[in-house]
Design a protein around this motif. Structure first.
Motif, PDB file in Angstrom:
ATOM      1  N   MET A  79       0.846  -1.193   0.000  1.00 31.83           N
ATOM      2  CA  MET A  79       0.000   0.000   0.000  1.00 31.83           C
ATOM      3  C   MET A  79       0.879   1.239   0.000  1.00 31.83           C
ATOM      4  O   MET A  79       1.785   1.362   0.827  1.00 31.83           O
ATOM      5  N   ASN A  80       0.614   2.142  -0.946  1.00 32.14           N
ATOM      6  CA  ASN A  80       1.309   3.426  -1.006  1.00 32.14           C
ATOM      7  C   ASN A  80       0.486   4.447  -0.238  1.00 32.14           C
ATOM      8  O   ASN A  80      -0.585   4.871  -0.693  1.00 32.14           O
ATOM      9  N   CYS A  81       0.972   4.849   0.921  1.00 33.92           N
ATOM     10  CA  CYS A  81       0.211   5.747   1.789  1.00 33.92           C
ATOM     11  C   CYS A  81       0.028   7.125   1.173  1.00 33.92           C
ATOM     12  O   CYS A  81      -0.911   7.845   1.512  1.00 33.92           O
ATOM     13  N   ALA A  82       0.927   7.522   0.272  1.00 32.04           N
ATOM     14  CA  ALA A  82       0.829   8.837  -0.360  1.00 32.04           C
ATOM     15  C   ALA A  82      -0.214   8.857  -1.467  1.00 32.04           C
ATOM     16  O   ALA A  82      -0.652   9.932  -1.876  1.00 32.04           O
ATOM     17  N   ALA A  83      -0.607   7.677  -1.954  1.00 34.69           N
ATOM     18  CA  ALA A  83      -1.529   7.614  -3.092  1.00 34.69           C
ATOM     19  C   ALA A  83      -2.982   7.535  -2.665  1.00 34.69           C
ATOM     20  O   ALA A  83      -3.874   7.536  -3.521  1.00 34.69           O
TER      21      ALA A  83
ATOM     22  N   GLY B 171      -8.522  10.740   4.253  1.00 34.39           N
ATOM     23  CA  GLY B 171      -9.816  10.340   4.799  1.00 34.39           C
ATOM     24  C   GLY B 171     -10.153   8.882   4.563  1.00 34.39           C
ATOM     25  O   GLY B 171     -10.998   8.313   5.260  1.00 34.39           O
ATOM     26  N   LEU B 172      -9.499   8.257   3.586  1.00 31.42           N
ATOM     27  CA  LEU B 172      -9.770   6.863   3.259  1.00 31.42           C
ATOM     28  C   LEU B 172      -8.678   5.920   3.769  1.00 31.42           C
ATOM     29  O   LEU B 172      -8.821   4.703   3.687  1.00 31.42           O
ATOM     30  N   LEU B 173      -7.601   6.484   4.281  1.00 28.19           N
ATOM     31  CA  LEU B 173      -6.450   5.666   4.645  1.00 28.19           C
ATOM     32  C   LEU B 173      -6.775   4.703   5.783  1.00 28.19           C
ATOM     33  O   LEU B 173      -6.351   3.541   5.764  1.00 28.19           O
ATOM     34  N   GLU B 174      -7.543   5.156   6.777  1.00 28.63           N
ATOM     35  CA  GLU B 174      -7.883   4.281   7.900  1.00 28.63           C
ATOM     36  C   GLU B 174      -8.691   3.089   7.432  1.00 28.63           C
ATOM     37  O   GLU B 174      -8.454   1.947   7.844  1.00 28.63           O
TER      38      GLU B 174
END
Length: 360
Positions: free
Chosen positions: A99-103, A107-110
């Motif tokens: 998973m690329n956290c910057a992409a 708001g959807l990362l969690e």
């Protein structure tokens, strides 16, 4: 006629040179065989000391379940290293989830990390597993962890430390067994000082740090990388490219590659597209050169020291000792300054004239 380099002369990415193979498809097959003979280091091309140091570290840490933090500039191949760590581990039969956290929008990362229940938020029409749950029994590779928001970092810390979490919209705790691999190009220590990254999360990630060298620190690998990309792309585009001009290869080796291996790969792809014959068409005049002037550190320091002393003597009208003298300004004893002046061959003519005198 310009000197050319045959791709058969470039050597393999992992050791001995190629045999005299004229067909590029055969070269590619040989290249893939050479790479696969190394322990799970597919697509990691090079034999420079800087790269070998990284591979040695990978071989040491991979069999453990310890968290690994990969640090390096964009395009240096951090994901390839993460893949090698997973394939050399006891978890190789299970999934490596990336998973690329910057992409992903913050708001959807969690939800991406921990999943959500149906109806947990507007648009959550179905239950969904997160990356932690999908990686259970395997490895989770989080790229660009420096882009994770401060609000989410405590939840991530708990998930890594306790190996448990709750999906969004659920109170049920889910237990997992996940090996963490993280990567970033950012200076996390500086982010901690600026209160942009939690110190406890940094230490949780930084169990076994590996620094991935930029391409400019492993220039001897560039011919091998060029060979690898040309071989792979030629097969894909059904071309038979056998050589490259020596001046073009020299330009590639000495070019500035701020995008590192990814930029080099993209450039070679354009070259292969433009090539009509059997010699790689490299528009090397468009490359930005890296001017690597070799300067002796000792000579450079000597010149700088000499100029500082001359400037101080000029500012004090040649006065060496006493109040507001050059020695006082420089924080030196009079005798020390005079010894330095003799050693650096500083004469009165160097500082008594109004004309600026450059370094000797």
């Amino acid at each position: 006629m310009s000197a050319t380099v045959a791709f058969t002369d470039l050597g393999s990415p992992v050791g001995a040179g190629f045999p005299n193979i004229s067909d590029l498809a055969d070269q590619q097959l040989h290249l893939e065989t050479e790479i696969s003979s190394e322990p799970c280091f597919e697509d990691i091309v090079g034999r420079s000391p800087a790269l070998q140091k990284v591979l040695d570290q990978v071989a040491i840490v991979a069999p453990t379940d310890s968290t690994v933090l990969l640090h390096g500039e964009t395009g240096t191949g951090k994901e390839l290293i993460a893949r090698a760590i997973h394939k050399l581990s006891s978890r190789r039969e299970r999934a490596l989830i990336r998973m690329n956290c910057a992409a992903i929008p913050s708001g959807l990362l969690e939800s991406e990390l921990f999943g959500h229940e149906k109806g947990a938020f507007t648009g959550a029409l179905l239950q969904r597993k997160g990356r932690f749950e999908l990686a259970d029994g395997g490895s989770l590779f989080l790229d660009e962890i420096g882009d994770i928001s401060l609000e989410l970092q405590p939840k991530l810390l708990r998930a890594i430390q306790e190996q448990e979490f709750e999906r969004l919209g659920s109170a049920r705790t889910i237990q997992v067994n996940v090996r963490m691999i993280a990567a970033t190009h950012r200076d996390l220590a500086a982010m901690i000082r600026d209160q942009e990254f939690r110190e406890d999360l940094f230490y949780r990630f930084n169990v076994f740090p590996i620094e991935i060298p930029p391409l400019r620190e492993r220039r001897e690998d560039i011919p091998l990388l060029v060979h690898f990309f040309v071989s792979r792309l030629s097969r894909r585009m059904q071309k038979r490219i056998r050589s490259i001009q020596r001046i073009a290869m020299d330009a590639l080796v000495n070019a500035d590659w701020p995008g590192n291996i990814r930029e080099l790969a993209n450039f070679i792809e354009r070259c292969v597209i433009l090539t009509q014959g059997d010699e790689l068409n490299v528009q090397h005049t468009h490359l930005k050169k890296s001017f690597r002037t070799v300067v002796s550190p000792t000579s450079s320091f000597r010149q700088a020291e000499r100029q500082v002393i001359i400037d101080a003597l000029r500012d004090t009208s040649g006065k060496i000792a006493g109040n507001n003298g050059a020695a006082e300004r420089l924080g030196l004893k009079r005798t020390t300054l005079q010894n330095k002046m003799r050693r650096l061959s500083i004469a009165r003519s160097d500082y008594s004239s109004n004309k600026w005198i450059g370094p000797a």
